[in-house]
Write an enzyme that holds these catalytic residues in place. Structure first.
Site, PDB file in Angstrom:
ATOM      1  CB  ALA A  45      30.867  41.940  40.733  1.00 43.86           C
ATOM      2  CB  CYS A  72      33.802  30.303  46.931  1.00 46.35           C
ATOM      3  SG  CYS A  72      32.708  30.753  48.388  1.00 46.35           S
ATOM      4  CD1 TRP A  86      30.927  38.040  38.840  1.00 46.68           C
ATOM      5  CD2 TRP A  86      29.221  36.392  39.158  1.00 46.68           C
ATOM      6  NE1 TRP A  86      31.452  36.599  38.493  1.00 46.68           N
ATOM      7  CE2 TRP A  86      30.428  35.862  38.620  1.00 46.68           C
ATOM      8  CE3 TRP A  86      28.307  35.652  39.722  1.00 46.68           C
ATOM      9  CZ2 TRP A  86      30.435  34.335  38.304  1.00 46.68           C
ATOM     10  CZ3 TRP A  86      28.178  34.346  39.318  1.00 46.68           C
ATOM     11  CH2 TRP A  86      29.311  33.683  38.787  1.00 46.68           C
ATOM     12  CD  GLU A  91      36.577  34.378  53.236  1.00 49.01           C
ATOM     13  OE1 GLU A  91      36.754  33.252  52.854  1.00 49.01           O
ATOM     14  OE2 GLU A  91      36.955  34.769  54.505  1.00 49.01           O
ATOM     15  CE  LYS A 135      35.770  46.136  41.454  1.00 51.68           C
ATOM     16  NZ  LYS A 135      34.393  46.084  40.750  1.00 51.68           N
ATOM     17  CD  GLU A 163      36.006  28.269  42.119  1.00 57.06           C
ATOM     18  OE1 GLU A 163      36.901  29.060  41.744  1.00 57.06           O
ATOM     19  OE2 GLU A 163      35.304  28.426  43.337  1.00 57.06           O
TER      20      GLU A 163
HETATM   21  P1  NAP Z   1      36.896  37.918  40.098  1.00 57.21           P
HETATM   22  O1  NAP Z   1      36.951  37.885  38.746  1.00 57.21           O
HETATM   23  O2  NAP Z   1      38.046  37.784  40.874  1.00 57.21           O
HETATM   24  O3  NAP Z   1      36.144  39.158  40.508  1.00 57.21           O
HETATM   25  C1  NAP Z   1      35.985  39.645  41.930  1.00 57.21           C
HETATM   26  C2  NAP Z   1      35.963  41.004  42.066  1.00 57.21           C
HETATM   27  O4  NAP Z   1      37.109  41.786  41.786  1.00 57.21           O
HETATM   28  C3  NAP Z   1      34.986  41.876  41.190  1.00 57.21           C
HETATM   29  O5  NAP Z   1      34.201  43.061  41.774  1.00 57.21           O
HETATM   30  C4  NAP Z   1      35.807  42.291  40.023  1.00 57.21           C
HETATM   31  O6  NAP Z   1      35.506  43.520  39.403  1.00 57.21           O
HETATM   32  C5  NAP Z   1      36.917  42.790  40.750  1.00 57.21           C
HETATM   33  N1  NAP Z   1      38.383  42.630  39.905  1.00 57.21           N
HETATM   34  C6  NAP Z   1      38.694  41.768  39.017  1.00 57.21           C
HETATM   35  N2  NAP Z   1      39.757  42.037  38.553  1.00 57.21           N
HETATM   36  C7  NAP Z   1      40.271  43.131  39.306  1.00 57.21           C
HETATM   37  C8  NAP Z   1      41.665  43.935  39.383  1.00 57.21           C
HETATM   38  N3  NAP Z   1      42.529  43.662  38.558  1.00 57.21           N
HETATM   39  N4  NAP Z   1      41.792  45.037  40.428  1.00 57.21           N
HETATM   40  C9  NAP Z   1      40.660  45.114  41.460  1.00 57.21           C
HETATM   41  N5  NAP Z   1      39.535  44.619  41.269  1.00 57.21           N
HETATM   42  C10 NAP Z   1      39.455  43.392  40.477  1.00 57.21           C
HETATM   43  O7  NAP Z   1      35.807  36.822  40.666  1.00 57.21           O
HETATM   44  P2  NAP Z   1      34.404  36.596  40.239  1.00 57.21           P
HETATM   45  O8  NAP Z   1      34.458  35.767  39.031  1.00 57.21           O
HETATM   46  O9  NAP Z   1      33.593  37.935  40.432  1.00 57.21           O
HETATM   47  O10 NAP Z   1      33.873  35.459  41.364  1.00 57.21           O
HETATM   48  C11 NAP Z   1      33.933  34.342  41.374  1.00 57.21           C
HETATM   49  C12 NAP Z   1      35.190  33.714  42.256  1.00 57.21           C
HETATM   50  O11 NAP Z   1      35.037  34.314  43.538  1.00 57.21           O
HETATM   51  C13 NAP Z   1      35.070  32.486  42.273  1.00 57.21           C
HETATM   52  O12 NAP Z   1      36.311  31.775  42.082  1.00 57.21           O
HETATM   53  C14 NAP Z   1      34.841  32.028  43.566  1.00 57.21           C
HETATM   54  O13 NAP Z   1      35.173  30.901  44.235  1.00 57.21           O
HETATM   55  C15 NAP Z   1      35.085  33.290  44.327  1.00 57.21           C
HETATM   56  N6  NAP Z   1      34.512  33.563  45.888  1.00 57.21           N
HETATM   57  C16 NAP Z   1      35.121  33.186  46.758  1.00 57.21           C
HETATM   58  C17 NAP Z   1      34.162  33.240  47.940  1.00 57.21           C
HETATM   59  C18 NAP Z   1      34.867  33.026  49.273  1.00 57.21           C
HETATM   60  O14 NAP Z   1      34.417  33.329  50.328  1.00 57.21           O
HETATM   61  N7  NAP Z   1      36.131  32.333  49.434  1.00 57.21           N
HETATM   62  C19 NAP Z   1      32.970  33.710  47.809  1.00 57.21           C
HETATM   63  C20 NAP Z   1      32.245  33.917  46.741  1.00 57.21           C
HETATM   64  C21 NAP Z   1      33.234  33.710  45.471  1.00 57.21           C
HETATM   65  P3  NAP Z   1      34.318  43.398  37.973  1.00 57.21           P
HETATM   66  O15 NAP Z   1      33.237  42.478  38.339  1.00 57.21           O
HETATM   67  O16 NAP Z   1      34.170  44.803  38.046  1.00 57.21           O
HETATM   68  O17 NAP Z   1      35.376  43.072  36.985  1.00 57.21           O
END
Ligand code: NAP
Length: 485
Positions: A183, A291, A157, A257, A181, A388
């Protein structure tokens, strides 16, 4: 109510095989504005049946698409890019409303996201193979590069636009089809992008968007399908690890990522004013929810106080509020739980001896807000050093020697971005080479660009997005051995 120049960009249905659909379940879920808590709209909630239909459609659409010329694919991507730029005001309003970042920052994200489409439209034409000198005079050896197949993309998101284009553009450029898919909190930017892709003439089935209240169900459908040959994921390390495991049964190629824990190292020979500018840009962009945000400020003891004083003075100038209002530089966090997580890290640090020199919870603005916060006397034993933060909090840790700075910088399982400020060129090389990160900002706080490879090492993931390397994740190398010559 969101007021747009083109109201048709606000979509409330799923986008599957080129059609806007209600979805199999017929149920909906609300999309909230984190600045106000109000409902922007209700969105159709997708499930595994919708996902499977999208995968089938993608598989059939890409049979034709992969045979088209790179020039043909590039033209459609360029048209998509142009439409995004034309509609930047509406796209930024949608992004600001669902994600919370200030409008100016939202516009910056639209430009940044669109740049990946333009870049990969150009790169589509440069997917070269090789002619390999053979050990045998009767043979000729070649490689060709081909689209990997149907791609599943799962995005977070915090960048509801750019995290999508970084994956979808190289995949389409390579000749793949994508089932995305986004967020649950921020799907509207993705759906608006899909509408513009449709208007740009992208054939149906090449980009489908399935989003729903049950991420696990949709994720399982994507990872279980043997038609899906590749998963590109951006999100937390925890979910990334789970998805890698889920992809094992069908042996999918994955790119991840994941989360970061960026060190921001300031040596006594640095230009301190520039370091402070870089610190503000790197720490407080998107309210600290990126991130690559600086997570730990490591500052040489001889300049610790000077850096801290100047950093606090600059952070005081930031204005927290609804990102849609004039002059706001920090919006809300994505939700109240996020603000509570950030507060728990600050409270833990204070309990263990850290001093809060600025900020804290912003309860007067609402449960989703957190003020720019600076902590001193932070130690590596505290949770805030290890985790983080994903919020506008800057912990500052002193160090004495370069060796000690390196040890502290690398004392984490994450390895995404890092930053180092020094005027000593020998130290720049030495230190950058020894940092365990995929990205090093040297006297620079903003490091992302479509022309450069973005990605992490260690538990921050694998694969690279952007640059000439970004397309590699979406192609297979095929070796042709021609004999009898
Ligand atoms: P997240 O909870 O891992 O969610 C990311 C995506 O995965 C969302 O679309 C979420 O869906 C989905 N998801 C969650 N559980 C899942 C499952 N069991 N099976 C399939 N999909 C699933 O992360 P976030 O809180 O949205 O984002 C923050 C994190 O992203 C931070 O750790 C940040 O550092 C990292 N990030 C990394 C980068 C990079 O380039 N390295 C860039 C941006 C962000 P829902 O939202 O529908 O639950």
């Amino acid at each position: 109510m969101l007021s747009l120049k083109d109201p048709l960009l606000l979509k409330t249905q799923l986008f599957i095989n080129g059609e806007w659909v209600k979805g199999d379940s017929g149920s909906t879920f609300p999309i909230l504005n984190p600045a106000t808590g109000t409902e922007i709209c209700k969105l159709a909630s997708g499930n595994k049946n919708d996902t499977n239909i999208a995968i089938q459609g993608a598989q059939s659409a890409m049979q034709k698409w992969r045979q088209t010329t790179a020039k043909h694919r590039a033209k459609i991507l360029q048209k998509w890019h142009a439409l995004i730029i034309e509609n930047i005001d509406d796209l930024a309003s949608i992004l600001c409303a669902e994600q919370g970042k200030p409008l100016a920052e939202a516009k910056g994200e639209i430009l940044y996201g669109a740049a990946y489409i333009e870049w990969f439209a150009e790169e589509a034409k440069r997917i070269y193979g090789d002619v390999i000198p053979s050990n045998n005079t009767s043979q000729r050896l070649l490689t060709i590069k081909q689209a990997i197949g149907v791609v599943a993309a799962i995005t977070p998101w915090n960048f509801p636009n750019a995290m999508i284009t970084r994956k979808v553009a190289p995949a389409l450029a390579a000749g793949c089809a994508v089932v995305l898919k986004p967020a649950e909190a921020t799907p509207l930017s993705a759906l608006a992008l899909a509408e513009l892709a449709k208007r740009a003439g992208l054939p149906k089935g090449l980009l489908s968007i399935v989003v729903g209240a049950d991420a696990i169900e949709i994720g399982k459908a994507l990872t279980d399908s043997s038609l899906v040959r590749k998963l590109s994921f951006t999100g937390s390390t925890k979910v990334g690890k789970l998805l890698i495991k889920q992809c094992a049964d069908t042996v999918k190629k994955t790119s991840m990522e994941l989360g970061g824990n960026a060190p921001f190292v300031v040596f006594e020979d640095a230009d301190i004013d520039k370091a402070v500018q870089g610190a503000i840009a790197s720490k407080f962009r998107n309210a600290g929810q990126t991130c690559v945000c600086a997570n730990r400020f490591l500052v040489q003891r001889s300049i610790y106080q000077e850096f801290t004083d100047k950093f606090v003075a600059e952070a005081k100038k930031l204005k927290v509020g609804n990102g849609n209002d004039e002059g706001i530089t920090i919006g809300p966090l994505i939700n109240a739980a996020a603000a509570q997580n950030v507060h728990a890290l600050v409270t833990d640090a204070e309990k263990n001896g850290a001093t809060k020199v600025l900020g804290g919870a912003a309860t007067h603005l609402g449960a989703n807000y957190y003020l720019p916060t600076i902590l001193t006397n932070v130690t590596p034993q505290m949770r805030i050093f290890k985790e983080e933060i994903f919020g506008p909090v800057a912990p500052i840790i002193p160090f004495d020697t370069e060796e000690q700075a390196l040890e502290l910088a690398n004392a984490t399982e994450a390895g995404l971005a890092s930053y180092v400020y020094t005027q000593n060129y020998a130290r720049i090389w030495r230190f950058s080479e020894n940092l365990e990160n995929g990205i090093v900002g040297i006297n620079e706080g903003i490091i992302s660009s479509e022309v450069a490879p973005f990605g992490g090492i260690k538990q921050s993931g694998n694969g690279r997005e952007g640059s000439k390397y970004g397309i590699d994740d979406y192609i297979e190398i095929k070796y042709l051995c021609m004999g009898g010559i």
